[in-house]
Design a protein around this motif. Structure first.
Motif, mmCIF file in Angstrom:
data_model
loop_
_atom_site.group_PDB
_atom_site.id
_atom_site.type_symbol
_atom_site.label_atom_id
_atom_site.label_comp_id
_atom_site.label_asym_id
_atom_site.label_seq_id
_atom_site.Cartn_x
_atom_site.Cartn_y
_atom_site.Cartn_z
ATOM 1 N N SER A 75 0.814 -1.220 0.000
ATOM 2 C CA SER A 75 0.000 0.000 0.000
ATOM 3 C C SER A 75 0.843 1.264 0.000
ATOM 4 O O SER A 75 0.338 2.337 -0.310
ATOM 5 N N THR A 76 2.134 1.158 0.308
ATOM 6 C CA THR A 76 3.007 2.332 0.300
ATOM 7 C C THR A 76 3.642 2.587 -1.064
ATOM 8 O O THR A 76 4.352 3.573 -1.224
ATOM 9 N N LEU A 77 3.398 1.737 -2.040
ATOM 10 C CA LEU A 77 4.082 1.841 -3.326
ATOM 11 C C LEU A 77 3.647 3.033 -4.170
ATOM 12 O O LEU A 77 4.288 3.336 -5.157
ATOM 13 N N GLY A 78 2.593 3.713 -3.804
ATOM 14 C CA GLY A 78 2.087 4.820 -4.611
ATOM 15 C C GLY A 78 3.041 5.984 -4.749
ATOM 16 O O GLY A 78 2.949 6.761 -5.691
ATOM 17 N N THR A 79 3.995 6.122 -3.830
ATOM 18 C CA THR A 79 4.907 7.259 -3.880
ATOM 19 C C THR A 79 5.967 7.102 -4.962
ATOM 20 O O THR A 79 6.424 8.082 -5.515
ATOM 21 N N GLY A 80 6.394 5.882 -5.221
ATOM 22 C CA GLY A 80 7.371 5.634 -6.280
ATOM 23 C C GLY A 80 8.809 5.883 -5.871
ATOM 24 O O GLY A 80 9.707 5.774 -6.686
ATOM 25 N N ASP A 81 9.062 6.239 -4.615
ATOM 26 C CA ASP A 81 10.431 6.450 -4.151
ATOM 27 C C ASP A 81 11.180 5.125 -4.120
ATOM 28 O O ASP A 81 10.609 4.070 -3.866
ATOM 29 N N SER A 82 12.501 5.190 -4.347
ATOM 30 C CA SER A 82 13.291 3.961 -4.349
ATOM 31 C C SER A 82 13.370 3.349 -2.951
ATOM 32 O O SER A 82 13.419 2.130 -2.815
ATOM 33 N N GLU A 83 13.353 4.190 -1.901
ATOM 34 C CA GLU A 83 13.380 3.662 -0.543
ATOM 35 C C GLU A 83 12.100 2.880 -0.242
ATOM 36 O O GLU A 83 12.128 1.855 0.424
ATOM 37 N N VAL A 84 10.983 3.380 -0.728
ATOM 38 C CA VAL A 84 9.715 2.705 -0.505
ATOM 39 C C VAL A 84 9.696 1.380 -1.258
ATOM 40 O O VAL A 84 9.195 0.371 -0.749
ATOM 41 N N LEU A 85 10.245 1.354 -2.459
ATOM 42 C CA LEU A 85 10.325 0.106 -3.220
ATOM 43 C C LEU A 85 11.197 -0.912 -2.498
ATOM 44 O O LEU A 85 10.866 -2.105 -2.446
ATOM 45 N N LEU A 86 12.311 -0.448 -1.927
ATOM 46 C CA LEU A 86 13.189 -1.341 -1.161
ATOM 47 C C LEU A 86 12.455 -1.890 0.047
ATOM 48 O O LEU A 86 12.501 -3.093 0.316
ATOM 49 N N PHE A 87 11.751 -1.019 0.768
ATOM 50 C CA PHE A 87 10.984 -1.462 1.933
ATOM 51 C C PHE A 87 9.927 -2.485 1.537
ATOM 52 O O PHE A 87 9.766 -3.509 2.191
ATOM 53 N N ALA A 88 9.203 -2.218 0.461
ATOM 54 C CA ALA A 88 8.153 -3.140 0.017
ATOM 55 C C ALA A 88 8.744 -4.485 -0.387
ATOM 56 O O ALA A 88 8.171 -5.540 -0.076
ATOM 57 N N ALA A 89 9.890 -4.465 -1.047
ATOM 58 C CA ALA A 89 10.526 -5.718 -1.460
ATOM 59 C C ALA A 89 10.988 -6.521 -0.243
ATOM 60 O O ALA A 89 10.748 -7.738 -0.162
ATOM 61 N N GLY A 94 10.091 -10.947 3.710
ATOM 62 C CA GLY A 94 9.818 -11.327 5.093
ATOM 63 C C GLY A 94 8.437 -11.932 5.244
ATOM 64 O O GLY A 94 8.245 -12.909 5.975
ATOM 65 N N GLY A 95 7.458 -11.364 4.546
ATOM 66 C CA GLY A 95 6.104 -11.905 4.586
ATOM 67 C C GLY A 95 6.031 -13.298 3.992
ATOM 68 O O GLY A 95 5.317 -14.164 4.511
ATOM 69 N N ALA A 96 6.775 -13.524 2.926
ATOM 70 C CA ALA A 96 6.791 -14.859 2.321
ATOM 71 C C ALA A 96 7.399 -15.876 3.286
ATOM 72 O O ALA A 96 6.887 -16.998 3.414
ATOM 73 N N VAL A 135 18.305 -5.284 14.621
ATOM 74 C CA VAL A 135 19.321 -4.328 14.145
ATOM 75 C C VAL A 135 19.037 -3.948 12.700
ATOM 76 O O VAL A 135 19.096 -2.780 12.332
ATOM 77 N N GLY A 136 18.695 -4.925 11.871
ATOM 78 C CA GLY A 136 18.344 -4.636 10.478
ATOM 79 C C GLY A 136 17.130 -3.724 10.382
ATOM 80 O O GLY A 136 17.092 -2.806 9.564
ATOM 81 N N GLY A 137 16.135 -3.963 11.217
ATOM 82 C CA GLY A 137 14.960 -3.112 11.227
ATOM 83 C C GLY A 137 15.279 -1.680 11.623
ATOM 84 O O GLY A 137 14.767 -0.727 11.027
ATOM 85 N N VAL A 138 16.148 -1.523 12.605
ATOM 86 C CA VAL A 138 16.553 -0.172 13.028
ATOM 87 C C VAL A 138 17.328 0.519 11.909
ATOM 88 O O VAL A 138 17.113 1.707 11.635
ATOM 89 N N ILE A 139 18.191 -0.219 11.229
ATOM 90 C CA ILE A 139 18.950 0.377 10.127
ATOM 91 C C ILE A 139 18.017 0.804 9.000
ATOM 92 O O ILE A 139 18.121 1.917 8.488
ATOM 93 N N VAL A 140 17.069 -0.068 8.622
ATOM 94 C CA VAL A 140 16.129 0.290 7.576
ATOM 95 C C VAL A 140 15.281 1.481 8.006
ATOM 96 O O VAL A 140 15.041 2.410 7.226
ATOM 97 N N ALA A 141 14.864 1.502 9.256
ATOM 98 C CA ALA A 141 14.009 2.592 9.746
ATOM 99 C C ALA A 141 14.752 3.920 9.774
ATOM 100 O O ALA A 141 14.177 4.965 9.487
ATOM 101 N N THR A 142 16.040 3.908 10.094
ATOM 102 C CA THR A 142 16.787 5.166 10.175
ATOM 103 C C THR A 142 17.301 5.614 8.816
ATOM 104 O O THR A 142 17.415 6.808 8.581
ATOM 105 N N VAL A 143 17.600 4.678 7.938
ATOM 106 C CA VAL A 143 18.121 5.044 6.608
ATOM 107 C C VAL A 143 16.991 5.424 5.665
ATOM 108 O O VAL A 143 17.079 6.382 4.912
#
Length: 144
Positions: A75-89, A94-96, A135-143
């Protein structure tokens, strides 16, 4: 999970439920929390004339959480930012993994070892994976 959902509703109010996607994600999370509590506290659940063992609600909860995770990231993909695409991927991967684990748990498969007293090496591995995930989640959240 239920405390987190309640906190979300306290902070954002009932108006957060007016958006259908948010309402669906919150309801899905609440149902998953109920299934986790149900599967973790009883040996079996009787639905009609059928008795379902405890591992089925736990597996269903994992599958539902995977669906909520993937849908919330998509649902966040509407913005088209590369960070959002990375997060969605990353969230989709993780969901899989969570969905696979849920199916294996529901089937009581040999792929998910549900032993009562795991070895020290297994516990150390679980703690290490959980720590790396945090730690990975914190890095993704801060970056991102």
């Amino acid at each position: 999970m239920l405390v987190g959902l309640a906190a979300f509703l306290v902070v954002f109010g009932r108006t957060a439920l007016s958006e259908p996607a948010t309402a669906a994600l919150l309801v899905g999370s609440a149902v998953a929390a109920f299934l986790l509590i149900c599967g973790g506290t009883v040996d079996s659940v009787t639905i009609g004339s059928r008795t379902v063992p405890w591992n089925v609600p736990l597996g269903a909860a994992d599958g539902l959480l995977a669906l909520v995770l993937v849908l919330s990231s998509v649902s966040t993909l509407g913005t088209g930012d590369s960070e959002v695409l990375l997060f969605a991927a990353v969230a989709s991967v993780g969901g899989a993994a969570l969905a696979w684990m849920g199916v294996q748990t529901a089937r009581d498969s040999r792929h998910v070892d549900l032993e009562a007293t795991p070895s020290r090496a297994r516990l150390a591995g679980i703690v290490g994976l959980a720590g790396a995930s945090m730690v990975g989640g914190v890095i993704v959240a801060t970056v991102v």
